[in-house]
Design a protein around this motif. Sequence first.
Motif, PDB file in Angstrom:
ATOM      1  N   ASN A 228       0.838  -1.200   0.000  1.00 24.54           N
ATOM      2  CA  ASN A 228       0.000   0.000   0.000  1.00 24.54           C
ATOM      3  C   ASN A 228       0.875   1.252   0.000  1.00 24.54           C
ATOM      4  N   GLN A 229       1.856   1.286   0.873  1.00 27.01           N
ATOM      5  CA  GLN A 229       2.762   2.425   0.951  1.00 27.01           C
ATOM      6  C   GLN A 229       3.610   2.543  -0.319  1.00 27.01           C
ATOM      7  N   SER A 231       2.823   1.500  -3.343  1.00 22.40           N
ATOM      8  CA  SER A 231       1.964   1.966  -4.435  1.00 22.40           C
ATOM      9  C   SER A 231       1.729   3.466  -4.337  1.00 22.40           C
ATOM     10  N   ASN A 246      -6.718   2.889  -5.241  1.00 21.83           N
ATOM     11  CA  ASN A 246      -6.159   1.688  -5.847  1.00 21.83           C
ATOM     12  C   ASN A 246      -7.233   0.613  -5.910  1.00 21.83           C
ATOM     13  N   GLN A 252      -8.470   0.261  -2.119  1.00 26.06           N
ATOM     14  CA  GLN A 252      -7.959   1.093  -1.028  1.00 26.06           C
ATOM     15  C   GLN A 252      -8.110   2.563  -1.371  1.00 26.06           C
ATOM     16  N   SER A 254      -6.242   6.014   0.121  1.00 21.04           N
ATOM     17  CA  SER A 254      -5.126   6.376   0.985  1.00 21.04           C
ATOM     18  C   SER A 254      -4.811   7.857   0.876  1.00 21.04           C
ATOM     19  N   VAL A 279      -6.008   5.078   5.728  1.00 24.35           N
ATOM     20  CA  VAL A 279      -6.405   4.107   4.712  1.00 24.35           C
ATOM     21  C   VAL A 279      -7.791   3.552   5.002  1.00 24.35           C
ATOM     22  N   ALA A 281      -9.912   0.407   3.495  1.00 26.55           N
ATOM     23  CA  ALA A 281      -9.567  -0.770   2.688  1.00 26.55           C
ATOM     24  C   ALA A 281     -10.723  -1.763   2.618  1.00 26.55           C
TER      25      ALA A 281
END
Length: 456
Positions: A228-229, A231, A246, A252, A254, A279, A281
């Motif tokens: 996640n980070q 991306s 995303n 997600q 973010s 986030v 999700a």
Amino acid sequence: MKFAGIDIGTTSIGIVIASSAGETISVVTKANDAFLRSERSWERTQEPERIAAIVRELIEASEPYWADVAAIGISCQMHGMLYVNLDGRSVSPLYTWQDGRGDLPMAHGVGTYAEHLGRLTGHSASSGYGLVTHYYNTLNGEVPKDAAFLCTIGDYIAMKLTGATSPVMDPSNAAGFGLFANRLAAFDAAAVAKAGMDASMLPPVAQAGGIAGRTPDGKAVACAIGDNQASFIGAVPKLAGTMLVNIGTGSQMSVYTEQYEEIPGLETRPFPGGGFLLVGAPLSGGKSYALLEQFFKAVCRSFGDAAIDDADIYERMNAMAGQALEEGMGQLRFGTQFYGTRYDPQGLGHAAGIGPDNFTPGHFAAAVLTGIVDELMGFVHLLPGRLLNAVTGAAGSGNGIRRNPVMQRLLREHLTLPLHLAEAKEEAAFGAAVHAAAATGACADLNAAMAAMKKG
């Protein structure tokens, strides 16, 4: 200088090599075929040594450029975990983030393993989180006898690259294990012990931007970070002011913040180099649309023997969905929680407002796509005004957005923000390469690395 980023995803693994001048030099990917069969319907595991072999194959495929790589970053699927012994070898499968043992009911009516662990420790955790999986294994005698440490698959690949015998974990991955104290950037050892787990099996947590070691030929290997980070780093133009949306297997939302925030309904995840991601999700995303695709294919097979190409059926679904949106949806709405939610694993999807005018394949496709976006928007609306007002644009990443113009249209309409697609098609791998440039000191910090490596 050249930097490599390795992304170990659930369904694919890739390597990107990029230069500090902003040029993407090489991109190679392979399917992640490491899934293991299981007689347990809720178990989702992969073979770590097969994943390591795929990484080696990808490095060999990058050979013309690999010698010039100065540092390596690693991104990996979050939450999942495996056990390693004192020699640094895997002694278990990788229990992925999709593993369902944490949602199994415990004896004596105390709820699921995840629920009971949460009540016992005061930490919220879901099935698939590393320490929820370990909690189940501990209570059921399934921890390997020679297990010395728990780690993520990214940590394990870092060990393989450097020859280390024990893992080091970045806070971004440690928080995804559960029972983590964000303010202290450390596991809550007291909570782990209270749950009857051996805290000495937890790997040390590196300072943000830590180095796991060096390869035999001297390449620095940054500690693996969460996908996640990674991306987010790979997709947004700068850390502040951009929301990342995303959609891959899941989805997600973010947003980066320099200060620690606690917002009900959102996760606060440590960010490499400092700061945090807020986030939301959902579990729905690309796999919800894939469920509809499987339904359409089953209908076709029921009435004929014609083979249907996967890419072709998605193209048809997208075209039909776009036409349905032009015609109007009426009151048709799909709740796409087909796989539950993180907070209600037993939740189910639903449909409403079906009438003769919208009982068509195209309207159903449009309604599923709209349902995915609606669930994401529910998390967007949890952001307080002071944070939401600071967001001036949105970046879209993941194949669920990149390959679907209808999804792009829906996101633009619902977000009411400019939406640009990330230039790097392997956002997480590219983000890992950018992180390596910052973590190893080649760039002053992450913002500087992003500015330099995204100008090409």
